[in-house]
Scaffold this active site. Sequence first.
Site, mmCIF file in Angstrom:
data_model
loop_
_atom_site.group_PDB
_atom_site.id
_atom_site.type_symbol
_atom_site.label_atom_id
_atom_site.label_comp_id
_atom_site.label_asym_id
_atom_site.label_seq_id
_atom_site.Cartn_x
_atom_site.Cartn_y
_atom_site.Cartn_z
ATOM 1 N N CYS A 9 -2.332 -8.623 -7.761
ATOM 2 C CA CYS A 9 -3.564 -8.743 -6.970
ATOM 3 C C CYS A 9 -4.037 -7.328 -6.659
ATOM 4 O O CYS A 9 -3.667 -6.383 -7.364
ATOM 5 C CB CYS A 9 -3.329 -9.580 -5.707
ATOM 6 S SG CYS A 9 -2.105 -8.878 -4.575
ATOM 7 N N ASN A 12 -1.175 -5.973 -3.325
ATOM 8 C CA ASN A 12 0.245 -6.363 -3.456
ATOM 9 C C ASN A 12 0.906 -6.586 -2.084
ATOM 10 O O ASN A 12 2.102 -6.324 -1.913
ATOM 11 C CB ASN A 12 1.038 -5.334 -4.288
ATOM 12 C CG ASN A 12 2.433 -5.814 -4.715
ATOM 13 O OD1 ASN A 12 3.368 -5.024 -4.776
ATOM 14 N ND2 ASN A 12 2.599 -7.078 -4.984
HETATM 15 P P1 4NP Z 1 -4.046 -8.764 -1.731
HETATM 16 O O1 4NP Z 1 -4.955 -8.630 -0.421
HETATM 17 O O2 4NP Z 1 -4.812 -8.113 -2.848
HETATM 18 O O3 4NP Z 1 -3.902 -10.225 -1.903
HETATM 19 O O4 4NP Z 1 -2.738 -8.059 -1.409
HETATM 20 C C1 4NP Z 1 -5.524 -7.438 0.016
HETATM 21 C C2 4NP Z 1 -4.764 -6.513 0.691
HETATM 22 C C3 4NP Z 1 -5.346 -5.348 1.157
HETATM 23 C C4 4NP Z 1 -6.684 -5.112 0.919
HETATM 24 C C5 4NP Z 1 -7.449 -6.024 0.229
HETATM 25 C C6 4NP Z 1 -6.866 -7.192 -0.236
HETATM 26 N N1 4NP Z 1 -7.285 -3.928 1.421
HETATM 27 O O5 4NP Z 1 -8.511 -3.793 1.284
HETATM 28 O O6 4NP Z 1 -6.585 -3.066 1.965
#
Ligand code: 4NP
Length: 159
Positions: A9, A12
């Site tokens: 993703c 992570n």
């Molecule tokens: P993930 O979710 O891709 O499912 O882990 C996210 C985690 C952090 C961020 C965006 C999506 N962020 O913008 O920091």
Amino acid sequence: MTTKVLFVCLGNICRSPTAEGVFRALVDDAGQRDQFEIDSAGTGSWHVGEAPDKRAQQACRAHGIDISGHRARRVRAADFDHFDLILACDEKNLRDLNDMKPDEAKADVRLLMPFAGDPADRVVPDPYYGGPGDFENTVARAYAACTGLLRQLKKVPAT
Ligand code: 4NP
């Protein structure tokens, strides 16, 4: 021969560690732990070294899955030679992975959700700016996709 699967993703810390934990649990339940190598990584580097988001940990724990030991890491070029399957949570992750993939690398890079078999469900939506229901939805989608994935990859012992 193990099948090596990497869930990906953006950060992570939410979706891909959830999918990793769910797939690990399904593989364990099927008694196939020695048949698979399972990991997760992110296309972004903001959260490298961090444990999964507390809300993702909580949603997984509600299903008896402990993902607290994971530490976020970024996808690296070597992953495309090491893993057989690299499964992206959304279309942006898929595009970024295809941009990173070295020519001639062996990995099959695809979206995760189509393994669930519902053409209407193409992606695992990002729950990061959402509420507890969004994290529960992530777990539910991970179960749907990982169940289909394991069914497809399951190794039946020779008789
Ligand atoms: P993930 O979710 O891709 O499912 O882990 C996210 C985690 C952090 C961020 C965006 C999506 N962020 O913008 O920091």
